[in-house]
Scaffold this motif. Sequence first.
Motif, PDB file in Angstrom:
ATOM      1  N   GLY B 220      -0.214   7.895  -2.184  1.00  0.00           N
ATOM      2  CA  GLY B 220       0.324   8.257  -0.874  1.00  0.00           C
ATOM      3  C   GLY B 220       1.814   8.024  -0.743  1.00  0.00           C
ATOM      4  N   ARG B 224       5.032   7.836  -3.415  1.00  0.00           N
ATOM      5  CA  ARG B 224       6.114   8.828  -3.371  1.00  0.00           C
ATOM      6  C   ARG B 224       7.469   8.174  -3.103  1.00  0.00           C
ATOM      7  NH1 ARG B 224       1.755  11.899  -1.342  1.00  0.00           N
ATOM      8  NH2 ARG B 224       2.114  11.445   0.838  1.00  0.00           N
ATOM      9  N   ASP B 231       0.792  14.188  -4.909  1.00  0.00           N
ATOM     10  CA  ASP B 231       0.169  14.483  -3.626  1.00  0.00           C
ATOM     11  C   ASP B 231      -1.079  15.316  -3.906  1.00  0.00           C
ATOM     12  OD1 ASP B 231      -0.539  15.604  -1.114  1.00  0.00           O
ATOM     13  OD2 ASP B 231       1.487  15.173  -0.384  1.00  0.00           O
ATOM     14  N   ARG B 233      -2.751  17.140  -2.103  1.00  0.00           N
ATOM     15  CA  ARG B 233      -2.693  18.471  -1.505  1.00  0.00           C
ATOM     16  C   ARG B 233      -2.087  19.478  -2.479  1.00  0.00           C
ATOM     17  NH1 ARG B 233       0.560  17.338   3.826  1.00  0.00           N
ATOM     18  NH2 ARG B 233       1.584  15.855   2.452  1.00  0.00           N
ATOM     19  N   VAL B 248       6.463  18.353  -1.246  1.00  0.00           N
ATOM     20  CA  VAL B 248       6.140  16.941  -1.454  1.00  0.00           C
ATOM     21  C   VAL B 248       7.439  16.162  -1.519  1.00  0.00           C
ATOM     22  CG1 VAL B 248       4.998  15.295  -2.959  1.00  0.00           C
ATOM     23  CG2 VAL B 248       4.032  17.578  -2.665  1.00  0.00           C
ATOM     24  N   SER B 250       9.653  12.911  -2.247  1.00  0.00           N
ATOM     25  CA  SER B 250       9.626  11.641  -2.950  1.00  0.00           C
ATOM     26  C   SER B 250      11.039  11.075  -3.036  1.00  0.00           C
ATOM     27  CB  SER B 250       8.993  11.783  -4.332  1.00  0.00           C
ATOM     28  OG  SER B 250       9.769  12.626  -5.126  1.00  0.00           O
ATOM     29  N   GLU B 266       7.581  13.748   5.885  1.00  0.00           N
ATOM     30  CA  GLU B 266       6.260  14.394   5.831  1.00  0.00           C
ATOM     31  C   GLU B 266       5.820  14.900   7.194  1.00  0.00           C
ATOM     32  OE1 GLU B 266       3.293  12.022   3.907  1.00  0.00           O
ATOM     33  OE2 GLU B 266       4.325  12.153   1.985  1.00  0.00           O
ATOM     34  N   GLU B 304      -6.023  14.151   0.590  1.00  0.00           N
ATOM     35  CA  GLU B 304      -4.840  13.338   0.876  1.00  0.00           C
ATOM     36  C   GLU B 304      -4.911  12.890   2.330  1.00  0.00           C
ATOM     37  OE1 GLU B 304      -2.441  12.607  -1.427  1.00  0.00           O
ATOM     38  OE2 GLU B 304      -0.999  11.628  -0.127  1.00  0.00           O
ATOM     39  N   GLY B 308      -2.736   8.203   1.734  1.00  0.00           N
ATOM     40  CA  GLY B 308      -2.826   8.501   0.315  1.00  0.00           C
ATOM     41  C   GLY B 308      -4.163   9.097  -0.045  1.00  0.00           C
ATOM     42  N   GLU B 309      -4.440   9.062  -1.345  1.00  0.00           N
ATOM     43  CA  GLU B 309      -5.613   9.741  -1.850  1.00  0.00           C
ATOM     44  C   GLU B 309      -6.901   9.004  -1.467  1.00  0.00           C
ATOM     45  OE1 GLU B 309      -5.977   9.429  -6.114  1.00  0.00           O
ATOM     46  OE2 GLU B 309      -6.628  11.499  -6.225  1.00  0.00           O
TER      47      GLU B 309
END
Lengths: 167, 366
Positions: B220, B224, B231, B233, B248, B250, B266, B304, B308-309
Motif C-alpha cells: 500500500g 509506495r 499497486d 490495481r 501509481v 511512489s 492518490e 487494493e 494496501g493489498e
Amino acid sequence: MNFLTIFARNLKQGPQTEAFPLGPAFTPERLRGRIEFNAATCEGCRICERVCPANAIRFAKTPDGMTFDCWHNTCVFCGNCEFYCPTDAIHQTNDWDLSHVNADKFDMVEHGLIPNQTCVECGATALNTAPMVKNAKPPLSTEEYAEVRARCPKCRAKYLKNRKVPA
Amino acid sequence: MSTHNVPETFSIPVGPLHVALEEPMYFKIDVQGETVSHIDINAGHAHRGIEYLTTKRSMYQNVVLTERICSLCSNSHPQTFAMAAEKIAGIEVPERGIYLRTVADEMKRVTSHLFNVALLVHLVGYETYFMHMMQVREIGQDMLESIFGNRQDIGAMCIGGVRYDLDDKSIAYIKGALDKIETETKDIIKTFKTNGSILRRTKGVGVLTHADAITCGVVGPVARASGVDYDVRREAPYAAYDRLPLVVHSLTDGDVWSRAMVRLEEILTSIDLLRVCLRDLPGGPVNINDRPDIPPGQAVTRSEAPRGEVIYYLRTNDTPQPERVKWRVPTFMNWDSLRFMLQDAKVADIAMIVNSIDPCLSCTER
C-alpha cells in the motif's frame, strides 16, 4: 496565507455542525434506517430471514397465520432483506431516529402478520400470502391475481397450470 | 546535575489505550533519554473471532459480516470476498456492476486517505487544520451517505455485482462533491509542501528505507512511499481498473511526510478515476439478479484496499456456509515495519509514526 483564506470563509459561513436536535439533521433520501414491513405484498418466501446476517428477522407460525418480526435492536441496517426481497415487501425507510428509553427496548420491533385464509376452491386453511406470479406469462390481470391469491398453494398451482389456455 | 546526564534506559508502555493512538496496539518501548532504542509490539486486544463466525453464516450473510471487519476498508473486504465467491461459482459480473464496484471502491479510498492524513495533522498538533481536513472528508462522508445510505458500512457489494445504482441526479451530485474535494485536496497538498510545522514534524521522521520495505514486505501507500512501485490495481487488475487511466504514485524518502503525500496524491487519482467511471458508465443490469448456490471449491483473490493489498482465501463445501475464510490484511504486513521506523525515533514522534502506516487493528485481529 492559505489558512487565512479558510479562516475568512469559515467566518462567513458560520459553524459547519448541524443544529440537531434544535434543527433538522442531514438525512439523505437513500439513508438505510428503520425497517418497514408490508404484509400485503409478502410472498412468505422467508428469504429475508435467511440472508439477515444478524438474525434480526424471525417468522413464526401462529394460529392466526404467520408473524413477521424484525428486531431493530439486533438489526445492523445492512439492507440485505430489502435487496433480496422479490416483492419489495420489506423496505428500509430513512428514519434513523431509533433512540428510546430502556423500558421500550422490547418494543423496537417491526411486526407484521400474514393472516390465514380459507381456500375458495378446496376449503383448506392456508396463508394469505402474495402469490409468486412474477414470471407468469402473460402477466396476470387484477381479477386473476385476486383469484389466485384467494387459493391455497396447491390450488394456486392448479389454477396457474389450467390458465395457459386463454393466451 | 551530573547524575541526570548519565543516559538511562527506561521502558515505557504505549497503548493499548493511548490518547494519541486510535488503535488498540501495545508497544513496550525502551527509551534512552528521548530516543527509542528497542520496540516490542504486542497485539491481540481486539480479537472478535470473525473468521470463525464466517463459517457459521451463509455466503450471502458473510458479505455483510466481512463488511463489518473494518469500517474504513468496509468496501474492500466484501468486494474481495464476493470476487472469491464469483471465482468459485464462475459468475460473470455485468459491465455496469464492474464500473459501480470501482466507483464504490474509489469513494471509500478518498475518505479513508483523508481521514488518515487528517489524523496525522492532529498528531502534529495542528488542530485547526485537522478540523478543516475532517470537514473536507465530511463532503465525502455525506456523499457516501447520500449514495449508499450509510457513512461507513456502505453495503455496495453483493455476490454477482453491486446493490446500488446511479441515476443522472446522483451522478451530478457525485461530480459536484468531487469538484469540492479536489479543490480542497489540492490546497491541502500545497499546505503539506509549504507549512513549516507540518514539514518540521514529518520530514525525515520514521524513515523506512527501500531495502527495509522489501524486507518487511510492506504494501500500500507505506510501500509506495519507500519507492516500492506496487499497486494491485495495476499488477492484477480487478473490477474496471484495466480500463482506467490509473496513475501509481511512489516516492523514495520513506518518511512520514512521503506516506502522507502518497495518500494525498492518490486522492486526486481516485477522483480522476471516479470521473472517468461516471463518464464511461455502461448501461445494463448492475448485478446478476440471482442468488446461486456457490459450489464446492477454493479461490484466492486480492484487491487494493486503501491501506494496501488485501488477500482473501475462500474454501466452500456442499453447505451454504463456507468451510474456511482467511484474509491477509495490509496492516499485518505493515506493522512489522514499525520496528524499523521507530528505531532511534523521538518519543514524541511515536504516535505519529504509528499513525503513518494507517494501522487497522480491527482488520488484523478480527
